[in-house]
Scaffold this active site. Structure first.
Site, PDB file in Angstrom:
ATOM      1  N   SER A 252     -15.417 -30.383 -25.190  1.00  0.00           N
ATOM      2  CA  SER A 252     -16.771 -30.155 -25.691  1.00  0.00           C
ATOM      3  C   SER A 252     -16.838 -28.735 -26.213  1.00  0.00           C
ATOM      4  O   SER A 252     -16.021 -27.885 -25.838  1.00  0.00           O
ATOM      5  CB  SER A 252     -17.776 -30.338 -24.549  1.00  0.00           C
ATOM      6  OG  SER A 252     -19.058 -29.844 -24.891  1.00  0.00           O
TER       7      SER A 252
ATOM      8  N   TYR B  55     -21.143 -28.266 -15.933  1.00  0.00           N
ATOM      9  CA  TYR B  55     -20.504 -28.932 -17.068  1.00  0.00           C
ATOM     10  C   TYR B  55     -19.713 -27.927 -17.896  1.00  0.00           C
ATOM     11  O   TYR B  55     -18.575 -28.194 -18.297  1.00  0.00           O
ATOM     12  CB  TYR B  55     -21.577 -29.612 -17.917  1.00  0.00           C
ATOM     13  CG  TYR B  55     -21.043 -30.414 -19.084  1.00  0.00           C
ATOM     14  CD1 TYR B  55     -20.449 -31.656 -18.875  1.00  0.00           C
ATOM     15  CD2 TYR B  55     -21.164 -29.949 -20.387  1.00  0.00           C
ATOM     16  CE1 TYR B  55     -19.976 -32.412 -19.950  1.00  0.00           C
ATOM     17  CE2 TYR B  55     -20.693 -30.693 -21.465  1.00  0.00           C
ATOM     18  CZ  TYR B  55     -20.096 -31.923 -21.239  1.00  0.00           C
ATOM     19  OH  TYR B  55     -19.620 -32.663 -22.303  1.00  0.00           O
TER      20      TYR B  55
END
Length: 257
Positions: free
Chosen positions: A141, A154
């Site tokens: 990501s 995250y």
């Protein structure tokens, strides 16, 4: 020879393959003539995709469970041969200020995104090294290369995935195995819709306002489509990308580089 022709007849594993980016990757690989084993925890989604596509096979497995992944490898490789390509895509994200994040939430995020990525690729390494060929791709990501507020676990996990990729690439650089990460920005998937709903619930903003806020992080002013991520993965699997290893490739419209 096209990228599709070069990988036709190989065998790939795609985790989190029943929806979103994983589904798009599985479909792209299958269209290129690859036998694709997808895994996830939702058996119905896996079965539906496999039923509609002859080249895709579904096996239920939890990427955080070492025994599950060992069993998946044993079953899939006995049926269709060793994995030539492994795409570690399974992931999850929550949202909360760091001081309100419980240890359980922190651990679950790391378990799925980071430990799950390790358990996904580790069983493939010895065979790929022995054969002196293979492709490992982590779907990370932009959160693996920059910070975002309210998703500290995250961000930490995806930074860990990028670090894992770089460490493994350094180990395998002379072997003929390439290991890379694709780092998408906000992708239009079910996970994005869940994020938008959380924003609506916590801020009182409308869904359209929440969508516009997230889309604005992309300089192109839009969400990445799953098929765009799949195209990057497909290229990394090809012989044309044989010199590409240890790279975190941003698919984000210029948000990061």
């Amino acid at each position: 020879m096209s990228a599709a022709q070069a990988i036709a007849g190989t065998h790939a594993l795609v985790t989190g393959g029943g929806s979103g980016v994983g589904k798009a990757v599985a479909l792209a690989l299958a269209a290129a003539g690859v036998a694709v084993t997808i895994c996830g925890r939702r058996e119905a989604a896996l079965a539906e995709l496999a039923k509609a596509n002859d080249g895709i096979f579904g096996l239920a497995a939890d990427v955080t469970n070492e025994a599950d992944m060992a069993s998946l490898y044993q079953k899939a490789e006995a049926a269709r041969g060793a994995f030539d390509i492994v795409v570690a895509n399974a992931g999850m994200a929550g949202s909360a200020p760091a001081h309100k994040t419980s240890l359980a939430d922190w651990q679950r995020t790391l378990d799925v995104n980071l430990t799950g990525a390790f358990l996904t690729v580790r069983p493939a390494l010895a065979g790929m090294l022995a054969r002196k060929q293979g492709r490992i791709i982590f779907v990370a990501s932009t959160a693996g290369v920059k910070g975002y507020a309210y998703v500290a676990p995250y961000v930490a996990a995806k930074h860990g995935v990028v670090g894992l990729m770089r460490g493994l690439a350094a180990e395998t650089a002379k072997s003929g195995v390439t290991i890379n990460a694709v780092c998408p920005g906000f992708v239009e998937t079910e996970m994005l819709e869940e994020s938008i709903q959380r924003i609506v619930e916590k801020t009182g903003r409308s869904a359209d306002e929440a969508r516009a806020s997230l889309a604005s992080t992309n300089p192109q002013g839009r969400f990445i489509q799953p098929e765009e991520v799949a195209s990057a993965v497909l290229w990394l699997c090809s012989d044309a990308a044989r010199s590409i290893t240890g790279q975190a490739i941003s698919v984000s419209g210029g948000e990061t580089w």
